[in-house]
Design a protein around this motif. Structure first.
Motif, PDB file in Angstrom:
ATOM      1  N   UNK A  14     -30.783  51.027-123.709  1.00 16.22           N
ATOM      2  CA  UNK A  14     -29.537  51.050-122.938  1.00 16.22           C
ATOM      3  C   UNK A  14     -29.590  52.122-121.852  1.00 16.22           C
ATOM      4  N   UNK A  15     -30.139  53.289-122.204  1.00 18.78           N
ATOM      5  CA  UNK A  15     -30.258  54.365-121.221  1.00 18.78           C
ATOM      6  C   UNK A  15     -31.167  53.938-120.072  1.00 18.78           C
ATOM      7  N   UNK A  16     -32.267  53.288-120.414  1.00 18.57           N
ATOM      8  CA  UNK A  16     -33.206  52.828-119.387  1.00 18.57           C
ATOM      9  C   UNK A  16     -32.555  51.792-118.477  1.00 18.57           C
ATOM     10  N   UNK A  17     -31.728  50.937-119.046  1.00 19.13           N
ATOM     11  CA  UNK A  17     -31.056  49.936-118.227  1.00 19.13           C
ATOM     12  C   UNK A  17     -30.042  50.580-117.297  1.00 19.13           C
ATOM     13  N   UNK A  18     -29.375  51.608-117.788  1.00 18.95           N
ATOM     14  CA  UNK A  18     -28.442  52.343-116.911  1.00 18.95           C
ATOM     15  C   UNK A  18     -29.178  52.970-115.740  1.00 18.95           C
ATOM     16  N   UNK A  19     -30.391  53.440-116.003  1.00 17.20           N
ATOM     17  CA  UNK A  19     -31.159  54.102-114.953  1.00 17.20           C
ATOM     18  C   UNK A  19     -32.052  53.174-114.157  1.00 17.20           C
ATOM     19  N   UNK A  20     -32.014  51.879-114.467  1.00 23.64           N
ATOM     20  CA  UNK A  20     -32.847  50.931-113.729  1.00 23.64           C
ATOM     21  C   UNK A  20     -34.310  51.012-114.082  1.00 23.64           C
ATOM     22  N   UNK A  21     -34.637  51.553-115.282  1.00 17.45           N
ATOM     23  CA  UNK A  21     -36.044  51.728-115.671  1.00 17.45           C
ATOM     24  C   UNK A  21     -36.392  50.974-116.946  1.00 17.45           C
ATOM     25  N   UNK A  22     -35.628  49.945-117.270  1.00 14.89           N
ATOM     26  CA  UNK A  22     -35.903  49.173-118.483  1.00 14.89           C
ATOM     27  C   UNK A  22     -37.263  48.494-118.380  1.00 14.89           C
ATOM     28  N   UNK A  23     -37.946  48.289-119.497  1.00 16.62           N
ATOM     29  CA  UNK A  23     -39.231  47.579-119.462  1.00 16.62           C
ATOM     30  C   UNK A  23     -39.060  46.178-118.860  1.00 16.62           C
ATOM     31  N   UNK A  24     -40.103  45.697-118.233  1.00 22.46           N
ATOM     32  CA  UNK A  24     -40.062  44.346-117.665  1.00 22.46           C
ATOM     33  C   UNK A  24     -39.945  43.306-118.778  1.00 22.46           C
ATOM     34  N   UNK A  25     -40.681  43.539-119.843  1.00 21.76           N
ATOM     35  CA  UNK A  25     -40.666  42.672-121.028  1.00 21.76           C
ATOM     36  C   UNK A  25     -40.429  43.574-122.232  1.00 21.76           C
ATOM     37  N   UNK A  26     -39.634  43.097-123.189  1.00 20.10           N
ATOM     38  CA  UNK A  26     -39.408  43.939-124.367  1.00 20.10           C
ATOM     39  C   UNK A  26     -39.047  43.093-125.572  1.00 20.10           C
TER      40      UNK A  26
ATOM     41  N   UNK B  22     -37.324  39.008-121.114  1.00 25.18           N
ATOM     42  CA  UNK B  22     -37.583  39.605-119.804  1.00 25.18           C
ATOM     43  C   UNK B  22     -36.293  40.216-119.277  1.00 25.18           C
ATOM     44  N   UNK B  23     -36.376  41.386-118.740  1.00 25.30           N
ATOM     45  CA  UNK B  23     -35.207  42.022-118.137  1.00 25.30           C
ATOM     46  C   UNK B  23     -34.751  41.220-116.926  1.00 25.30           C
ATOM     47  N   UNK B  24     -33.446  40.984-116.830  1.00 21.09           N
ATOM     48  CA  UNK B  24     -32.897  40.229-115.702  1.00 21.09           C
ATOM     49  C   UNK B  24     -33.097  40.960-114.384  1.00 21.09           C
ATOM     50  N   UNK B  25     -33.315  42.270-114.433  1.00 18.72           N
ATOM     51  CA  UNK B  25     -33.474  43.045-113.209  1.00 18.72           C
ATOM     52  C   UNK B  25     -34.907  43.508-112.975  1.00 18.72           C
ATOM     53  N   UNK B  26     -35.839  42.905-113.695  1.00 17.71           N
ATOM     54  CA  UNK B  26     -37.239  43.207-113.419  1.00 17.71           C
ATOM     55  C   UNK B  26     -37.585  42.780-112.003  1.00 17.71           C
ATOM     56  N   UNK B  27     -38.360  43.599-111.295  1.00 13.41           N
ATOM     57  CA  UNK B  27     -38.831  43.243-109.962  1.00 13.41           C
ATOM     58  C   UNK B  27     -40.144  42.454-110.016  1.00 13.41           C
ATOM     59  N   UNK B  28     -40.578  42.156-111.229  1.00 15.79           N
ATOM     60  CA  UNK B  28     -41.885  41.506-111.393  1.00 15.79           C
ATOM     61  C   UNK B  28     -41.758  40.297-112.324  1.00 15.79           C
TER      62      UNK B  28
ATOM     63  N   UNK C  56     -28.022  40.684-118.951  1.00 13.74           N
ATOM     64  CA  UNK C  56     -29.139  41.600-118.711  1.00 13.74           C
ATOM     65  C   UNK C  56     -30.485  41.013-119.115  1.00 13.74           C
ATOM     66  N   UNK C  57     -30.485  39.744-119.572  1.00 21.12           N
ATOM     67  CA  UNK C  57     -31.727  39.061-119.914  1.00 21.12           C
ATOM     68  C   UNK C  57     -31.978  37.910-118.954  1.00 21.12           C
ATOM     69  N   UNK C  58     -33.221  37.702-118.607  1.00 18.59           N
ATOM     70  CA  UNK C  58     -33.611  36.604-117.731  1.00 18.59           C
ATOM     71  C   UNK C  58     -33.578  35.287-118.498  1.00 18.59           C
ATOM     72  N   UNK C  59     -32.862  34.268-118.011  1.00 21.18           N
ATOM     73  CA  UNK C  59     -32.894  32.947-118.654  1.00 21.18           C
ATOM     74  C   UNK C  59     -34.300  32.355-118.567  1.00 21.18           C
ATOM     75  N   UNK C  60     -34.780  31.791-119.671  1.00 28.76           N
ATOM     76  CA  UNK C  60     -36.156  31.305-119.716  1.00 28.76           C
ATOM     77  C   UNK C  60     -36.280  29.789-119.746  1.00 28.76           C
ATOM     78  N   UNK C  61     -35.187  29.070-119.895  1.00 31.14           N
ATOM     79  CA  UNK C  61     -35.262  27.617-120.062  1.00 31.14           C
ATOM     80  C   UNK C  61     -35.996  26.930-118.912  1.00 31.14           C
ATOM     81  N   UNK C  62     -35.714  27.348-117.688  1.00 34.01           N
ATOM     82  CA  UNK C  62     -36.373  26.748-116.532  1.00 34.01           C
ATOM     83  C   UNK C  62     -37.861  27.015-116.529  1.00 34.01           C
ATOM     84  N   UNK C  63     -38.248  28.248-116.854  1.00 37.19           N
ATOM     85  CA  UNK C  63     -39.673  28.596-116.923  1.00 37.19           C
ATOM     86  C   UNK C  63     -40.375  27.773-117.992  1.00 37.19           C
TER      87      UNK C  63
END
Length: 418
Positions: free
Chosen positions: A79-91, A306-312, A106-113
């Motif tokens: 939660x702290x990492x998400x507040x700071x924008x540093x959450x893992x890309x995958x967790x 996957x984090x919804x805010x991952x840049x990767x 805060x999670x990336x939807x995966x159904x389309x992938x």
């Protein structure tokens, strides 16, 4: 508390802030993409590193860096990492938190992938896959699973002249054995009836024909559910199990490891730790859970999200897709720590500890019940220990305690729907 304020205020809003200078699917320099992967189990690190090595070999433009955080601080740190924008890309994600995180965006939807890449989700247990879906959208893909089995000490059974547990055992057989195996002089108990949700409370409730959560309502006040809880408290009342108050510092599995308890319900994931104890490797055994009114065990497993805010996200999806496949599952199984959830890849896990009859954990999938969860699972789960504690410490009153718990849990469930 309103469902979207629970996580959104703490996590989602800060995630709107841009991360420093990284482009989608690459570092700021435009070179090799480095993903971060959040995990919490140190025992799984060697096996997961082998999975990462295999993935990097197939994807030379992507590297993965594991970030290990102990379970005791994993969710707070996340939660702290998400507040700071540093959450893992995958967790890693579990059943308790999936709906909460998914409903907060805060999670990336995966159904389309999954559809685009024909990810073999159908090769994983359907009960687990459903745990990691929310409102018709898949947010996580299982990597492993646990069921609960009856672990027993063959040496203590031999000493008492009792036949080892097998698939014919019922709750009555457990009670009879617990009584005979209890030796006050040697400070040995026949069973350790710990107030543990996944390992003991939930399997017994379902084994009695009750339920924990159904159609948005608590099952703790149901007469069958109470019967399941009484299965444990009766053993405490009769002295066949230590009381909960005695297991605060020495948990049930620790008592089993030290050979002070002849039987214990515990996770398949504990097999590796039990195998590392010479005495248990020599004379530890495992059987399917005994039958109450019904046969039941609890199934749970971790999923990759996957984090919804991952840049990767493209690289993150490649990694999650790889981990959902057969090769990653076989590598994970060979580490002998946990059961891979990909169908037909469990042999390596079984062969890693041949002294234990581990196939029972896989056989129990047939009647396994998914770990119960809602949007705010932790809220109503946190009511259980305070309300049931006295009854599990030999003070009686399990019936009234369970009904009170059911009423308070229903209020919590109503609030999370508001």
């Amino acid at each position: 508390m309103r469902r979207r304020t629970l996580l959104y205020g703490a996590m989602a809003a800060p995630l709107l802030a841009a991360c420093s200078g990284q482009s989608d699917d690459g570092e700021a320099s435009g070179g090799r993409t480095t993903l971060t992967y959040g995990v919490w189990d140190v025992a799984q690190v060697p096996g997961m590193q082998k999975v990462i090595d295999a993935f990097e070999k197939e994807n030379p433009g992507i590297s993965v860096r594991m970030e290990l955080t102990p379970w005791s601080s994993y969710w707070t740190t996340l939660k702290t990492a998400m507040r700071g924008g540093t959450a893992p890309d995958v967790f890693w994600m579990n059943a308790v938190n999936l709906q909460l995180y998914a409903s907060s965006g805060v999670l990336e939807p995966l159904s389309g992938h999954i559809k685009s890449d024909a990810t073999p989700v159908d090769r994983h247990p359907d009960s687990l896959v459903k745990i990691y879906a929310y409102q018709g959208t898949q947010y996580g893909i299982p990597k492993d699973f646990d069921t609960i089995g009856l672990w027993y000490n063959k040496a203590l059974f031999d000493k008492a002249g009792i036949k080892y547990p097998d698939a014919t055992w019922t709750w009555d057989d457990v009670r009879d054995a617990a009584a005979e195996l209890t030796d006050p002089r040697a400070r040995v108990h026949g069973m350790a009836a710990e107030m543990d949700r996944q390992g003991q409370l939930y399997p017994a409730i379902h084994g009695a024909g009750g339920y924990v959560l159904k159609d948005g309502r608590s099952g703790f006040g149901d007469e069958r559910s109470i019967e399941g809880l009484r299965y444990w408290t009766d053993m405490i009342d009769r002295g066949w199990s230590p009381p909960q108050s005695a297991m605060v510092e020495s948990k049930a599995r620790n008592r089993y490891w030290s050979e002070k308890t002849a039987m214990v319900y515990d996770l398949s994931a504990m097999a590796g730790q039990m195998y590392a104890i010479p005495a248990l490797k020599d004379h530890g055994g495992v059987a399917v859970l005994p039958k109450g009114r019904e046969r039941a065990t609890i199934i749970h497993g971790l999923a990759n999200v996957i984090s919804a805010k991952s840049r990767k996200k493209a690289a993150a999806w490649k990694f999650v897709h790889f981990m959902a496949g057969r090769r990653a599952a076989e590598i994970q199984a060979s580490a002998g720590v946990t059961i891979s959830s990909y169908e037909g890849t469990q042999d390596a896990w079984l062969k890693a500890m041949p002294e234990f009859d581990l196939k029972h954990f896989i056989e129990m999938q047939e009647y396994a019940v998914p770990y119960p969860s809602s949007k705010n699972t932790a809220v109503w789960e946190n009511l259980q220990y305070p309300l049931l504690g006295a009854a599990f410490s030999g003070k009686g009153g399990i019936e009234s305690a369970a009904r009170t718990l059911g009423e308070q849990m229903d209020r919590a469930l109503k609030e999370e729907r508001a």
